[in-house]
Each structure stands twice: as structure tokens, then as C-alpha cells.
Design a protein around this motif. Structure first.
Motif, PDB file in Angstrom:
ATOM      1  N   TRP A  16      46.933  19.570 -41.507  1.00 51.45           N
ATOM      2  CA  TRP A  16      47.298  21.208 -41.856  1.00 51.45           C
ATOM      3  C   TRP A  16      47.590  21.681 -40.847  1.00 51.45           C
ATOM      4  O   TRP A  16      48.719  22.610 -40.654  1.00 51.45           O
ATOM      5  CB  TRP A  16      46.446  21.451 -42.593  1.00 51.45           C
ATOM      6  CG  TRP A  16      46.380  20.817 -44.002  1.00 51.45           C
ATOM      7  CD1 TRP A  16      45.400  20.168 -44.781  1.00 51.45           C
ATOM      8  CD2 TRP A  16      47.277  21.047 -44.988  1.00 51.45           C
ATOM      9  NE1 TRP A  16      45.747  19.429 -45.877  1.00 51.45           N
ATOM     10  CE2 TRP A  16      46.758  20.235 -46.120  1.00 51.45           C
ATOM     11  CE3 TRP A  16      48.418  21.955 -45.290  1.00 51.45           C
ATOM     12  CZ2 TRP A  16      47.735  20.063 -47.482  1.00 51.45           C
ATOM     13  CZ3 TRP A  16      49.126  21.786 -46.445  1.00 51.45           C
ATOM     14  CH2 TRP A  16      48.756  21.287 -47.328  1.00 51.45           C
ATOM     15  N   LYS A  23      55.090  25.950 -39.197  1.00 51.15           N
ATOM     16  CA  LYS A  23      55.630  27.095 -40.035  1.00 51.15           C
ATOM     17  C   LYS A  23      55.624  28.394 -39.221  1.00 51.15           C
ATOM     18  O   LYS A  23      56.258  29.537 -39.500  1.00 51.15           O
ATOM     19  CB  LYS A  23      54.734  27.077 -41.284  1.00 51.15           C
ATOM     20  CG  LYS A  23      55.253  28.216 -42.254  1.00 51.15           C
ATOM     21  CD  LYS A  23      56.422  27.318 -43.075  1.00 51.15           C
ATOM     22  CE  LYS A  23      56.593  28.369 -44.200  1.00 51.15           C
ATOM     23  NZ  LYS A  23      57.921  27.663 -45.085  1.00 51.15           N
ATOM     24  N   THR A 157      48.214  24.818 -50.151  1.00 52.86           N
ATOM     25  CA  THR A 157      49.611  24.649 -49.925  1.00 52.86           C
ATOM     26  C   THR A 157      49.940  25.638 -48.644  1.00 52.86           C
ATOM     27  O   THR A 157      49.085  26.381 -48.466  1.00 52.86           O
ATOM     28  CB  THR A 157      50.640  25.228 -51.122  1.00 52.86           C
ATOM     29  OG1 THR A 157      50.408  26.455 -51.512  1.00 52.86           O
ATOM     30  CG2 THR A 157      50.385  24.259 -52.622  1.00 52.86           C
ATOM     31  N   LEU A 158      51.065  25.286 -48.127  1.00 56.13           N
ATOM     32  CA  LEU A 158      51.268  26.361 -46.881  1.00 56.13           C
ATOM     33  C   LEU A 158      51.394  27.630 -47.529  1.00 56.13           C
ATOM     34  O   LEU A 158      51.037  28.886 -46.788  1.00 56.13           O
ATOM     35  CB  LEU A 158      52.381  25.807 -46.246  1.00 56.13           C
ATOM     36  CG  LEU A 158      52.672  24.778 -45.133  1.00 56.13           C
ATOM     37  CD1 LEU A 158      53.720  24.444 -44.442  1.00 56.13           C
ATOM     38  CD2 LEU A 158      51.137  25.105 -44.428  1.00 56.13           C
ATOM     39  N   GLU A 159      52.043  27.930 -48.429  1.00 52.40           N
ATOM     40  CA  GLU A 159      52.223  29.275 -49.023  1.00 52.40           C
ATOM     41  C   GLU A 159      51.108  29.859 -49.411  1.00 52.40           C
ATOM     42  O   GLU A 159      50.711  31.149 -49.188  1.00 52.40           O
ATOM     43  CB  GLU A 159      53.042  29.109 -50.275  1.00 52.40           C
ATOM     44  CG  GLU A 159      54.549  28.913 -50.252  1.00 52.40           C
ATOM     45  CD  GLU A 159      54.542  27.376 -49.774  1.00 52.40           C
ATOM     46  OE1 GLU A 159      53.988  26.419 -50.046  1.00 52.40           O
ATOM     47  OE2 GLU A 159      55.452  27.195 -48.798  1.00 52.40           O
ATOM     48  N   LYS A 160      49.726  29.119 -49.602  1.00 45.85           N
ATOM     49  CA  LYS A 160      48.569  29.857 -49.983  1.00 45.85           C
ATOM     50  C   LYS A 160      47.689  29.911 -48.828  1.00 45.85           C
ATOM     51  O   LYS A 160      47.088  30.822 -48.557  1.00 45.85           O
ATOM     52  CB  LYS A 160      47.764  28.846 -50.879  1.00 45.85           C
ATOM     53  CG  LYS A 160      47.962  28.957 -52.238  1.00 45.85           C
ATOM     54  CD  LYS A 160      46.917  28.136 -53.033  1.00 45.85           C
ATOM     55  CE  LYS A 160      47.166  27.628 -54.407  1.00 45.85           C
ATOM     56  NZ  LYS A 160      46.332  26.447 -54.669  1.00 45.85           N
ATOM     57  N   ILE A 162      49.011  30.505 -45.357  1.00 49.72           N
ATOM     58  CA  ILE A 162      49.197  31.409 -44.466  1.00 49.72           C
ATOM     59  C   ILE A 162      48.811  32.852 -45.005  1.00 49.72           C
ATOM     60  O   ILE A 162      48.195  33.676 -43.862  1.00 49.72           O
ATOM     61  CB  ILE A 162      50.755  31.288 -44.471  1.00 49.72           C
ATOM     62  CG1 ILE A 162      51.359  30.146 -43.716  1.00 49.72           C
ATOM     63  CG2 ILE A 162      51.341  32.765 -43.438  1.00 49.72           C
ATOM     64  CD1 ILE A 162      52.310  29.702 -43.533  1.00 49.72           C
ATOM     65  N   PRO A 163      48.675  33.530 -46.204  1.00 50.44           N
ATOM     66  CA  PRO A 163      48.200  34.644 -46.338  1.00 50.44           C
ATOM     67  C   PRO A 163      46.620  34.674 -46.231  1.00 50.44           C
ATOM     68  O   PRO A 163      46.015  35.792 -45.763  1.00 50.44           O
ATOM     69  CB  PRO A 163      48.445  34.829 -47.865  1.00 50.44           C
ATOM     70  CG  PRO A 163      49.638  33.871 -48.367  1.00 50.44           C
ATOM     71  CD  PRO A 163      49.675  32.729 -47.200  1.00 50.44           C
TER      72      PRO A 163
END
Ligand code: S3P
Length: 184
Positions: A16, A23, A157-160, A162-163
Motif C-alpha cells: 500500500w 498516487k 482502496t486508494l480512493e478511501k 487518501i482522504p
């Protein structure tokens, strides 16, 4: 931005960490890899030639050197890094600490395949590995729980991710993780 990924052996820190660094456009570093480069020996060789205590001192020193010398990074720590000296406080003072909280059976399956490079578990038989993980995680949980952010690895997921790295810490999420592991 300094991000420290912590978690048990096999929790997915390197996997990760690399994706995240890519990213976010940050350098990725692996604490064990830097130690190995500086020592000119593998982690297993350091453990057998110098002993675990020596490794822990080097781990602390190298962690401090990386923090002093590098402005921004995603650092994948060793499974034991937050559990020795004042490393966890040091990391929290200098950046954000993220705990990859990976389910015990997932850890076991991964570690069964990757045991030989890890001196703490290379001698442990297949049948004893799960119990070893439960015991060791029991000892280490109090350090991992000091992380600023806890993430259950199976739902990442990367989308989860990062925030979560950008928001304020939530103690509730960390305490809730005990529920999942309660019956193991
Ligand atoms: C250790 C984890 C290893 C490595 C060393 C000790 C530990 O790193 O630092 O073998 O104490 O849990 P990984 O978590 O990357 O396997």
C-alpha cells in the motif's frame, strides 16, 4: 508530509505504501530496506550475527535519520518499529501514523509463504503460526492503537485511503477494531 505505515508483519505496508506514494507523488521508503543497505546485511543476517537488540537500536537510529534528512515521504516501517523505545511518539510528533490492521487469517496466509526472510517467524511451524500471530499481536496492539489513523486492510482502496490520510484522527475507528478480532 511524512506518513508512517505501521502494522504486523504481512499487513501490506509495503504494497500500500508504494501505491500511495505513486498516487500522491511522494517518495516511498522502506525502513528495513534502508537498514539493510546501511548494514550491508539482510535483516535475517543482522538478527543472527548481531542479535535482535542491535537491530532495534539500528531501527531507531535509521528511523530518526530518515525523519531528519527527508522532508516528505511514505515510510513502510517494520512490524516491531512502533513497539520499541519511544518510536511511536517520535513518529506521531513528526507526521501521521497509519496502522494497517489486517485480519489474523490473512496475515497467516501471507506469512506462511514469506516466512524465511523474517527471523522472528522462520522457525515457527505451520500449525503454530496462527497462535504466534494472535499472541504477538496481543502484545503489540497497545502500540499500534496509538496510530493517528486505523484502516482495516481488507476494505482499503486508494480512493478511501487518501482522504483518511488527510483527515483528523478518529479514536472510535481504532477502538472498534477490537470487535473484529475479539473472537480470534
Ligand atoms: C519485524 C518485522 C519485519 C522486520 C524484522 C522484525 C517485527 O518487518 O523489521 O523482521 O518485529 O515484526 P516487516 O513487518 O516488514 O515484515
Amino acid at each position: 508530509m511524512k506518513i508512517f505505515l505501521i502494522g504486523f508483519m504481512g499487513s501490506g505496508k509495503t504494497h500500500w505504501g508504494k501505491l500511495l506514494a505513486d498516487k500522491l507523488g511522494l517518495p516511498f521508503m522502506d525502513l528495513d530496506t534502508v537498514i539493510v543497505e546501511k548494514e550491508g546485511k539482510s535483516v535475517a543476517e543482522i538478527f543472527s550475527a548481531e542479535g535482535e537488540e542491535y537491530f532495534r537500536f539500528r531501527e531507531k537510529d535509521v528511523l530518526e535519520e530518515i525523519v531528519a534528512d527527508t522532508g516528505h515521504f511514505i515510510l513502510s516501517c517494520g512490524g516491531g518499529t512502533p513497539c520499541f523505545f519511544n518510536n511511536i511518539e517520535f513518529m506521531k510528533r513528526n507526521g501521521k501514523v497509519v496502522w494497517l490492521n489486517t485480519a489474523i487469517d490473512v496475515l497467516k496466509e501471507r506469512l506462511l509463504k514469506e516466512r524465511m526472510t523474517r527471523p522472528l517467524i522462520r522457525e515457527i511451524g505451520d500449525g503454530e503460526l496462527r497462535l504466534y500471530i494472535i499472541r504477538k499481536l496481543g502484545e503489540r496492539r497497545m502500540y499500534y492503537e496509538q496510530a493517528d489513523v486505523m484502516i482495516n486492510e481488507e476494505s482499503i482502496t486508494l480512493e478511501k485511503l487518501i482522504p483518511l490520510l488527510l483527515k483528523e484522527p478518529s479514536r472510535d475507528e481504532i477502538v472498534d477494531s477490537r470487535e473484529r478480532d475479539r473472537d480470534v
